[in-house]
Structures are given as C-alpha cells and as structure tokens.
Design a protein around this motif. Sequence first.
Motif: not given
Length: 351
Positions: A167-172
């Motif tokens: 889910s954090l990869r959305e920001y990258t």
Amino acid sequence: MSTMPPSPREFSGLDCLSTGAMVLDATDHIRYVNPATETLLGISGVLLIGSAFRQMFELSPELLAATQTARTQQETVIEYEIDVAVSGHPPIRLGCSISPLEQPVDTLLIEMRAVDPHLRITRLEQARMQQEANRELLRNLAHEIKNPLGGIRGAAQLLEHELPRESLREYTQVIIKESDRLQSLLERLLTPHRTPHFGAVNIHEVLERVRSLVLAETPTMTVRRDYDISLPEIRADVEQLIQATLNIARNAIQAMHGQGTVIFKTRVARQSTLESRRNQLGMRIDIIDDGPGIPEDIRGQIFYPLVSGREGGSGLGLAVSQTLVAQNHGTIDCESRPGCTVFSIFLPLPT
C-alpha cells in the motif's frame, strides 16, 4: 453602370470615420465612398461612385475574392494585409473588412485601413528577440532540471523496493509518474532545438496531413480549405512545419471545445518581412478560427512559454511553433478578436 442610383446621403454617418468606408450595391457597383477612402486610395469619389467594383479593382484579386466570399456566404470577411490597386494607381497595403448590410438589402460595406509596415517590422523584430531570449532561457532551465529530476525518479524506484507494505508503494508511484510527466515536459521544451533537415516541401501536403490529424482527434470540428494551388514548393523541414501548424490548430480547437470551424488558407505574401529582411515574394499560411478569441490581457504574450489562456494548458504550443517556424526562416503573426482569430505563418519562397 449600376441600376441603383448613388445616394451618398444615405450613408453620411460614415463621412466622419478616419478609416475608409465603401458601400457596394446588389450588382457590385460602388454606391458610396467616404472622404477617408478618397485619401487612402488617392482617387476622387466622383470617379468611384457608380463604377463597377470589379472593373475598378481588377488588379486586386484578394480583395475581389474576399468580397465574393462575403456576399455568397453572408458573413464578415477580414483580410489583415492585402495589396489593393485601383485602376491606374500603384498598389497599397491595406487591411480590409467586408460585411453584408441588412439595409439596404444585398449591399456590402468595405472598411479599409492602411497597414503601417514600420510598426509590423518593429513588432516582428521584438518578437524575434524575445523568442531568442525565451529559447536560451528554456534550454538552460531544462538542462538544469533534467539531472536532479532523474535522481529523484531513481531514488523513488529504489525506495519502492525497500517498502514493507504494498500500500505504501502508491506514494512512490506518484513520485515516479510525476517525474515522468516533468521529463516529458522538458523533452517538449528541448525538441525544437534540433537541427532542421531541409528538403522540398509542398505546403498543401503539410496542411492536409495536419487536417487529417485534427479531424481524427476531433471529428466534431469543421476544417475548411482555401488554398492557392499555384504556390511552388519551398525548402523547409516538413516535420517541423507539420508540428508548428498542428500546435496552432490544436490550440484553436481546444479554445472552441471541439465545436467550430477552422480554415487553412494559403496565399502569396508580397513585400513580407522575414528575418529582418524585406522579401518581394513570400508564402502566407493563415490558420483561422471562429472561436472566442485570445483573452485581451495575454494577447501580447501568447508566444511566451508557459503563458496560456486555457485552464490546464502548458503554454508551450505557440512558443514551440514560433521556434520551429523561425528555424525555417519564417515568422508568425497573430490578430484576434471574438469570433475571428488568425495565426499567420510567413515563409520565404524560392527565388
């Protein structure tokens, strides 16, 4: 001679105008001219009134064609710079507007004003100097941004591999996509600076290619042709001319939200100024639209990069077009009012 007798009093309200005014009757005989017309053309109104317009102006084909268009289509036709010659007099450079009148029925009003060549030369020279400054600024700016932008994108990719949760990869991904968008923008800034590849170019093949692209992208548009097929081939970079013309046409279509008419018009341009030199013969390509016009507050800056009258516009299309046309030894000029915007590309003809 005209079957409708001259009636100057009927149009006496036009006498005080500082611009020339001429009225044609239903049979295209001259019914009225104001004093400014006499001064502008250097001929007495007594000789003009009652005469056949086509006979008096037989050496002015562009004016005759514009008058015929205004009459048959019942719409105002504007010519910003044409050579007008009254029988027996040398030609002069004029801007003309031909409008059908409701009363008397089937009459036409021709408004004329002198075109000051010195003002136009000054404007084009200022545009050329501004364009060179813009080009240098953009080149330096793009190169300064490209290197750190690549570092930002690379760091985001490395960080993405280290993140513990998907889910954090959305920001990258946001960082990577925005970096790619900026990279694409920078490429557009730098693209016009490649060396042009000159070859024989038929300008009507260029315009037909652009017309096909425009209609494929926006089939709701009407794209009309008004070509002078006698124009010869020129030495130019065909891809650069396609891109320059396409940018202008797309701008017009976006301003009209895909609903309206664009006209591609070609003519010989006599006594045109290109690269600060006066050319006896040149080529003029007009891209005309009937959209809302360019906002008055940015008309003087439309060729500056990042200046746009459209929300969400990048403001690069016209700046790039100006650079591309300049690389082909030409210039771009623009006249705009609500309902009629004309971008004119001037290119040299082979001598």
